[in-house]
Design a protein around this motif. Structure first.
Motif, PDB file in Angstrom:
ATOM      1  N   TYR A  65       0.827  -1.213   0.000  1.00 32.46           N
ATOM      2  CA  TYR A  65       0.000   0.000   0.000  1.00 32.46           C
ATOM      3  C   TYR A  65       0.863   1.266   0.000  1.00 32.46           C
ATOM      4  O   TYR A  65       0.640   2.186  -0.794  1.00 32.46           O
ATOM      5  N   PRO A 103      -7.906  -0.674  -5.185  1.00 33.17           N
ATOM      6  CA  PRO A 103      -7.153  -1.881  -4.787  1.00 33.17           C
ATOM      7  C   PRO A 103      -6.117  -1.612  -3.703  1.00 33.17           C
ATOM      8  O   PRO A 103      -5.952  -2.437  -2.794  1.00 33.17           O
ATOM      9  N   THR A 107      -6.139  -3.221  -0.012  1.00 34.71           N
ATOM     10  CA  THR A 107      -4.957  -3.913   0.512  1.00 34.71           C
ATOM     11  C   THR A 107      -4.631  -3.440   1.917  1.00 34.71           C
ATOM     12  O   THR A 107      -4.360  -4.238   2.827  1.00 34.71           O
ATOM     13  N   ARG A 165     -16.438   3.157  -1.747  1.00 37.22           N
ATOM     14  CA  ARG A 165     -15.419   3.242  -2.786  1.00 37.22           C
ATOM     15  C   ARG A 165     -15.763   4.234  -3.897  1.00 37.22           C
ATOM     16  O   ARG A 165     -14.879   4.608  -4.678  1.00 37.22           O
TER      17      ARG A 165
END
Length: 425
Positions: A65, A103, A107, A165
């Motif tokens: 990340y 993503p 993570t 999101r």
């Protein structure tokens, strides 16, 4: 942190890389990565596997990340916006890098969930240990609490990120707020354990627990105290950023100074506390490591001796009576006479015709005539060993305390859980 500066992510990337490097070095020094194997030992049950993989997976996920956003941030750089130089907002990023936001956030969320699983297990385990519960750990209410809490953590954190999101800034704010509140709750719950631990150590001394156990538990108490301080440094800044981010009017997140300061403090708190967790979960024993190195060196020396040419080996065997550490007479020595003593045992004496004999040889021959010693396997209460066993199993101290090495080295079966000793690594 999609609106933070590239420098803040650079700090996250550097400290997580250092953490991952330390993890690799520590695991190699610990047991040459043997603990990563699925069947590491007969005591590698499901609980130990879950705890080992949960923690070890969280570190590379956090590093992924941090490094991923560092690369994106430095690719996009800064731009002028309303008369000020600010990091380029995500709406101006290329499409492929905007698609990478979710993503990377997911993570980080999964890594944070795994971190909370390990923190909850430690909290429940130390509560179980301090309260000296007579139950089996795997049948106690503390273990059931860990099971329920772990399921909640592994579900609600990713779901929170998935739910928000559509807006990366809101997704980031809700993720930080939800995760930091959960971690802050665990950290606050751990503080009373640290407060009670000195009294717990005092009670162990009163129960007659050996000094080595007291030293081990004192060391773990100090490590836990330092780790809790850095966990506060990790979660409190993210609580502030998350709470400010979900509000309509933002105060902290609009200041680059406070945003970068809080994110950097959180980076150091996260990585240092994770490094201390690694030391607590997989404690190294320098004594065992030195003994293992000496044993390996002895095996290499033995193999080198075995690889000597046959004629050299034959010459070497002629001097085996002096090279094996005992003063034994060579094969050419004449036999000894034996005199019967008053107790009926033979005592070696030199042959008058052959006066070259050694004390070591006579003593060895004398020991061959003595009756074999049989160990006394009956231990009565009141003896040294009897007192030790009574201390371990009959006192108010849980048997797990006496052999404690790590919060995850637990035996998955039996009536009383025990800890795996350092010598088995």
């Amino acid at each position: 942190m999609t609106h933070t500066s590239p420098e803040s992510y650079l700090v996250w990337g550097l400290v997580t890389s250092v953490l991952f490097t330390f993890l690799v070095y520590h695991m190699w020094s610990f047991d040459r990565f043997q603990c990563l194997r699925w069947n590491n030992s007969p005591n590698s049950g499901a609980f130990k596997r879950v705890m080992t993989y949960c923690y070890l997976l969280s570190v590379p996920l956090i590093a992924t990340y941090a490094i991923g956003f560092t690369v994106i941030k430095y690719r996009q750089g800064l731009m002028e916006f309303e008369g000020a130089i600010v990091p380029k907002p995500y709406i101006f990023w290329p499409e492929n890098e905007r698609r990478a936001i979710f993503p990377l956030m997911l993570t980080f969320t999964v890594a944070w969930s795994l971190e909370m699983i390990t923190h909850l297990e430690e909290l429940c385990f130390w509560l179980f240990l301090v309260n000296s519960s007579p139950d089996n750990w795997f049948q106690s209410r503390y273990f059931r609490t860990w099971i329920v809490g772990s399921c909640v953590a592994i579900v609600y954190m990713p779901m929170l990120t998935i739910w928000s999101r559509s807006d990366p800034l809101k997704c980031e704010a809700w993720t930080f707020l939800g995760g930091s509140l959960g971690s802050l709750t665990l950290t606050l719950s751990f503080s009373p354990v640290l407060w009670r631990f000195p009294a717990f150590l005092t009670s162990l001394k009163a129960e007659g627990v050996d000094t080595a156990t007291i030293i081990r538990l004192t060391k773990f108490h100090e490590l836990n105290t330092i780790r809790i301080v850095f966990r506060y440094l990790f979660v409190v800044p993210l609580v502030i950023l998350g709470a400010d981010g979900v509000r309509a009017h933002k105060h902290i997140n609009e200041s680059m100074l406070w945003t970068d300061f809080l994110t950097m403090i959180a980076a150091f708190g996260c990585c240092i506390s994770s490094a201390l967790t690694l030391v607590i979960f997989f404690p190294r024993s320098i004594e065992s490591e030195i003994a293992a190195k000496d044993a390996a060196r002895e095996r290499r020396r033995s193999r080198s001796i075995a690889s000597i040419a046959p004629d050299s080996a034959a010459r070497f065997s002629d001097y085996s009576h002096i090279s094996n550490g005992r003063d034994v007479a060579p094969p050419s020595a004449k036999p000894y006479n034996f005199l019967a003593s008053e107790d009926g045992h033979g005592v070696a004496s030199p042959d008058p015709a052959h006066t070259e004999w050694t004390y070591g040889a006579s003593q060895e021959l004398q020991m061959q005539q003595l009756p074999a010693l049989r160990p006394n396997r009956s231990v009565k209460p009141g003896t040294v060993r009897g007192l030790a066993n009574e201390n371990m199993y009959s006192s108010g101290v849980h048997p797990m305390v006496h052999n404690f090495t790590s919060p995850i080295e637990l035996y998955d079966g039996g009536k009383a859980p025990t800890m795996l000793a350092f010598t088995q690594h």
